[in-house]
Motif scaffolding. Structure first.
Motif, PDB file in Angstrom:
ATOM      1  N   ASN A  13      41.645  48.306  36.627  1.00  0.00           N
ATOM      2  CA  ASN A  13      42.075  48.149  37.877  1.00  0.00           C
ATOM      3  C   ASN A  13      41.532  46.690  38.488  1.00  0.00           C
ATOM      4  OD1 ASN A  13      39.544  48.882  38.120  1.00  0.00           O
ATOM      5  ND2 ASN A  13      39.444  49.693  40.071  1.00  0.00           N
ATOM      6  N   THR A  14      41.603  45.622  37.565  1.00  0.00           N
ATOM      7  CA  THR A  14      41.348  44.325  37.861  1.00  0.00           C
ATOM      8  C   THR A  14      42.258  43.714  38.783  1.00  0.00           C
ATOM      9  OG1 THR A  14      40.281  43.985  35.963  1.00  0.00           O
ATOM     10  CG2 THR A  14      41.059  42.016  36.927  1.00  0.00           C
ATOM     11  N   GLU A  15      43.564  43.977  38.810  1.00  0.00           N
ATOM     12  CA  GLU A  15      44.613  43.412  39.537  1.00  0.00           C
ATOM     13  C   GLU A  15      44.168  43.658  41.064  1.00  0.00           C
ATOM     14  OE1 GLU A  15      49.248  42.787  40.170  1.00  0.00           O
ATOM     15  OE2 GLU A  15      48.590  44.070  38.456  1.00  0.00           O
ATOM     16  N   MET A  18      40.793  42.209  42.107  1.00  0.00           N
ATOM     17  CA  MET A  18      40.934  40.817  42.452  1.00  0.00           C
ATOM     18  C   MET A  18      41.749  40.482  43.726  1.00  0.00           C
ATOM     19  SD  MET A  18      38.900  39.162  40.458  1.00  0.00           S
ATOM     20  CE  MET A  18      39.453  37.445  40.490  1.00  0.00           C
ATOM     21  N   ASN A  19      42.742  41.321  43.964  1.00  0.00           N
ATOM     22  CA  ASN A  19      43.389  40.983  45.068  1.00  0.00           C
ATOM     23  C   ASN A  19      42.488  41.411  46.464  1.00  0.00           C
ATOM     24  OD1 ASN A  19      46.188  40.106  44.542  1.00  0.00           O
ATOM     25  ND2 ASN A  19      46.537  41.817  43.545  1.00  0.00           N
ATOM     26  N   PHE A  20      41.670  42.457  46.265  1.00  0.00           N
ATOM     27  CA  PHE A  20      40.823  42.681  47.383  1.00  0.00           C
ATOM     28  C   PHE A  20      39.880  41.580  47.735  1.00  0.00           C
ATOM     29  CE2 PHE A  20      36.568  44.219  48.324  1.00  0.00           C
ATOM     30  CZ  PHE A  20      36.496  44.426  49.418  1.00  0.00           C
ATOM     31  N   TYR A  21      39.347  40.985  46.464  1.00  0.00           N
ATOM     32  CA  TYR A  21      38.363  39.808  46.751  1.00  0.00           C
ATOM     33  C   TYR A  21      39.032  38.611  47.184  1.00  0.00           C
ATOM     34  CZ  TYR A  21      35.148  42.584  44.005  1.00  0.00           C
ATOM     35  OH  TYR A  21      34.498  43.544  43.148  1.00  0.00           O
ATOM     36  N   LYS A  22      40.224  38.440  47.029  1.00  0.00           N
ATOM     37  CA  LYS A  22      40.994  37.441  47.380  1.00  0.00           C
ATOM     38  C   LYS A  22      41.273  37.729  48.964  1.00  0.00           C
ATOM     39  CE  LYS A  22      45.709  35.123  47.152  1.00  0.00           C
ATOM     40  NZ  LYS A  22      46.964  35.419  46.683  1.00  0.00           N
ATOM     41  N   SER A  23      41.585  38.861  49.282  1.00  0.00           N
ATOM     42  CA  SER A  23      41.532  39.167  50.808  1.00  0.00           C
ATOM     43  C   SER A  23      40.295  39.004  51.543  1.00  0.00           C
ATOM     44  CB  SER A  23      42.272  40.373  51.055  1.00  0.00           C
ATOM     45  OG  SER A  23      41.339  41.510  50.700  1.00  0.00           O
ATOM     46  N   MET A  51      48.136  45.187  31.667  1.00  0.00           N
ATOM     47  CA  MET A  51      46.697  45.068  32.339  1.00  0.00           C
ATOM     48  C   MET A  51      46.418  43.542  32.264  1.00  0.00           C
ATOM     49  SD  MET A  51      45.177  48.313  30.428  1.00  0.00           S
ATOM     50  CE  MET A  51      43.426  48.332  31.409  1.00  0.00           C
ATOM     51  N   ILE A  52      45.352  43.120  32.895  1.00  0.00           N
ATOM     52  CA  ILE A  52      45.035  41.820  33.220  1.00  0.00           C
ATOM     53  C   ILE A  52      43.868  41.204  32.234  1.00  0.00           C
ATOM     54  CG2 ILE A  52      43.873  40.201  34.831  1.00  0.00           C
ATOM     55  CD1 ILE A  52      46.683  41.580  35.972  1.00  0.00           C
ATOM     56  N   MET A  53      44.191  40.088  31.493  1.00  0.00           N
ATOM     57  CA  MET A  53      43.451  39.720  30.198  1.00  0.00           C
ATOM     58  C   MET A  53      42.543  38.649  31.206  1.00  0.00           C
ATOM     59  SD  MET A  53      44.593  37.324  27.218  1.00  0.00           S
ATOM     60  CE  MET A  53      44.933  35.425  28.119  1.00  0.00           C
ATOM     61  N   HIS A  54      43.016  37.995  32.278  1.00  0.00           N
ATOM     62  CA  HIS A  54      42.250  37.166  32.864  1.00  0.00           C
ATOM     63  C   HIS A  54      42.459  36.825  34.133  1.00  0.00           C
ATOM     64  CE1 HIS A  54      39.327  33.554  33.467  1.00  0.00           C
ATOM     65  NE2 HIS A  54      40.293  33.006  33.792  1.00  0.00           N
ATOM     66  N   ALA A  55      41.779  36.796  35.080  1.00  0.00           N
ATOM     67  CA  ALA A  55      42.253  36.159  36.250  1.00  0.00           C
ATOM     68  C   ALA A  55      40.911  35.512  37.099  1.00  0.00           C
ATOM     69  CB  ALA A  55      42.295  37.700  37.316  1.00  0.00           C
ATOM     70  N   SER A  56      41.215  34.447  37.762  1.00  0.00           N
ATOM     71  CA  SER A  56      40.268  33.337  38.244  1.00  0.00           C
ATOM     72  C   SER A  56      40.349  33.077  39.766  1.00  0.00           C
ATOM     73  CB  SER A  56      40.297  32.179  37.550  1.00  0.00           C
ATOM     74  OG  SER A  56      39.624  32.339  36.091  1.00  0.00           O
ATOM     75  N   LEU A  57      39.637  33.144  40.680  1.00  0.00           N
ATOM     76  CA  LEU A  57      39.777  32.920  41.921  1.00  0.00           C
ATOM     77  C   LEU A  57      38.506  32.133  42.372  1.00  0.00           C
ATOM     78  CD1 LEU A  57      41.111  33.697  44.745  1.00  0.00           C
ATOM     79  CD2 LEU A  57      39.174  35.826  44.875  1.00  0.00           C
ATOM     80  N   PRO A  58      38.847  30.944  42.913  1.00  0.00           N
ATOM     81  CA  PRO A  58      37.757  30.055  43.349  1.00  0.00           C
ATOM     82  C   PRO A  58      36.934  30.623  44.377  1.00  0.00           C
ATOM     83  CG  PRO A  58      39.907  28.800  43.309  1.00  0.00           C
ATOM     84  CD  PRO A  58      40.317  30.216  43.103  1.00  0.00           C
ATOM     85  N   ASP A  68      40.482  43.379  32.285  1.00  0.00           N
ATOM     86  CA  ASP A  68      40.647  44.945  32.215  1.00  0.00           C
ATOM     87  C   ASP A  68      40.033  44.961  30.961  1.00  0.00           C
ATOM     88  OD1 ASP A  68      41.643  45.961  34.457  1.00  0.00           O
ATOM     89  OD2 ASP A  68      43.752  45.183  33.789  1.00  0.00           O
ATOM     90  N   THR A  69      39.054  46.042  30.677  1.00  0.00           N
ATOM     91  CA  THR A  69      38.514  46.715  29.479  1.00  0.00           C
ATOM     92  C   THR A  69      39.595  47.257  28.841  1.00  0.00           C
ATOM     93  OG1 THR A  69      37.620  48.447  30.391  1.00  0.00           O
ATOM     94  CG2 THR A  69      36.149  46.699  30.270  1.00  0.00           C
ATOM     95  N   LEU A  70      39.557  47.190  27.619  1.00  0.00           N
ATOM     96  CA  LEU A  70      40.967  48.085  26.701  1.00  0.00           C
ATOM     97  C   LEU A  70      40.221  48.999  25.762  1.00  0.00           C
ATOM     98  CD1 LEU A  70      42.825  44.686  25.678  1.00  0.00           C
ATOM     99  CD2 LEU A  70      43.189  46.243  27.685  1.00  0.00           C
ATOM    100  N   ASP A  71      40.748  50.226  25.889  1.00  0.00           N
ATOM    101  CA  ASP A  71      40.439  51.393  25.068  1.00  0.00           C
ATOM    102  C   ASP A  71      40.741  50.980  23.686  1.00  0.00           C
ATOM    103  OD1 ASP A  71      39.520  52.953  27.126  1.00  0.00           O
ATOM    104  OD2 ASP A  71      41.586  53.960  27.483  1.00  0.00           O
ATOM    105  N   SER A  72      41.838  50.481  23.414  1.00  0.00           N
ATOM    106  CA  SER A  72      42.269  49.874  22.057  1.00  0.00           C
ATOM    107  C   SER A  72      41.264  49.223  21.297  1.00  0.00           C
ATOM    108  CB  SER A  72      43.750  49.399  22.032  1.00  0.00           C
ATOM    109  OG  SER A  72      43.845  48.154  22.619  1.00  0.00           O
ATOM    110  N   MET A  73      40.481  48.561  22.202  1.00  0.00           N
ATOM    111  CA  MET A  73      39.431  47.520  21.480  1.00  0.00           C
ATOM    112  C   MET A  73      38.004  48.433  21.701  1.00  0.00           C
ATOM    113  SD  MET A  73      40.748  43.766  22.729  1.00  0.00           S
ATOM    114  CE  MET A  73      39.560  43.077  21.659  1.00  0.00           C
TER     115      MET A  73
END
Length: 148
Positions: A13-15, A18-23, A51-58, A68-73
């Motif tokens: 649920n990274t997206e 991160m949208n919450f933190y942006k708000s 899923m989100i590999m990388h998000a950056s917010l100043p 996001d963490t990945l079950d496959s990894m």
């Protein structure tokens, strides 16, 4: 060292987070990449590709970053392992020195290497269990938004 930032891990649920933190904090994302945007994504399970590999917010003079963490990894998220301290360095030499020191007696999770996104990057867990990412931006070694 240019700066240290926070890197958060979420269980899919990274997206939303991160949208919450942006708000809350405002600003605009300077990076928002999905796993399907990376080389080799077609080998990933379909449900993980978006899923989100990388998000950056100043965040002030630093950044709030996430993935996001990945079950496959075989990445399992438990309280205490859902963050990294990211150290942005000023040279490969500094990166090597700090990485060697931090990983001594700990565990190297991703050896230092030049990455497809233009960084000299590695991940380790120190002997106290703290997770670290060290990153030297090869293309832009003194990015203004991460200077302290």
């Amino acid at each position: 060292m240019i700066a240290a930032t926070h890197y958060l891990n979420f269980p899919g649920n990274t997206e939303e987070a991160m949208n919450f933190y942006k708000s809350v904090f405002g600003g605009e994302f300077i990076a928002f990449h999905r796993f399907k945007d990376s080389p080799g994504f077609e080998k990933m399970p379909k449900h993980e590709q978006n899923m989100i590999m990388h998000a950056s917010l100043p965040l002030g003079k630093g950044l709030l970053m996430a993935t996001d963490t990945l079950d496959s990894m075989e990445q399992t998220l438990t309280p205490g392992n859902n963050y990294h301290i990211v150290v942005h360095t000023e040279s490969e030499e500094e990166t090597n020195t700090l990485f060697k020191g931090l990983s001594a007696g700990g565990k190297i999770e991703m050896p230092l290497n030049k990455t497809f996104w233009g960084a000299y990057f590695g991940m380790c867990r120190d002997k106290f269990g703290i997770q670290w990412m060290l990153s030297y931006d090869i293309n832009h070694p003194t990015i203004d938004h991460v200077k302290s």
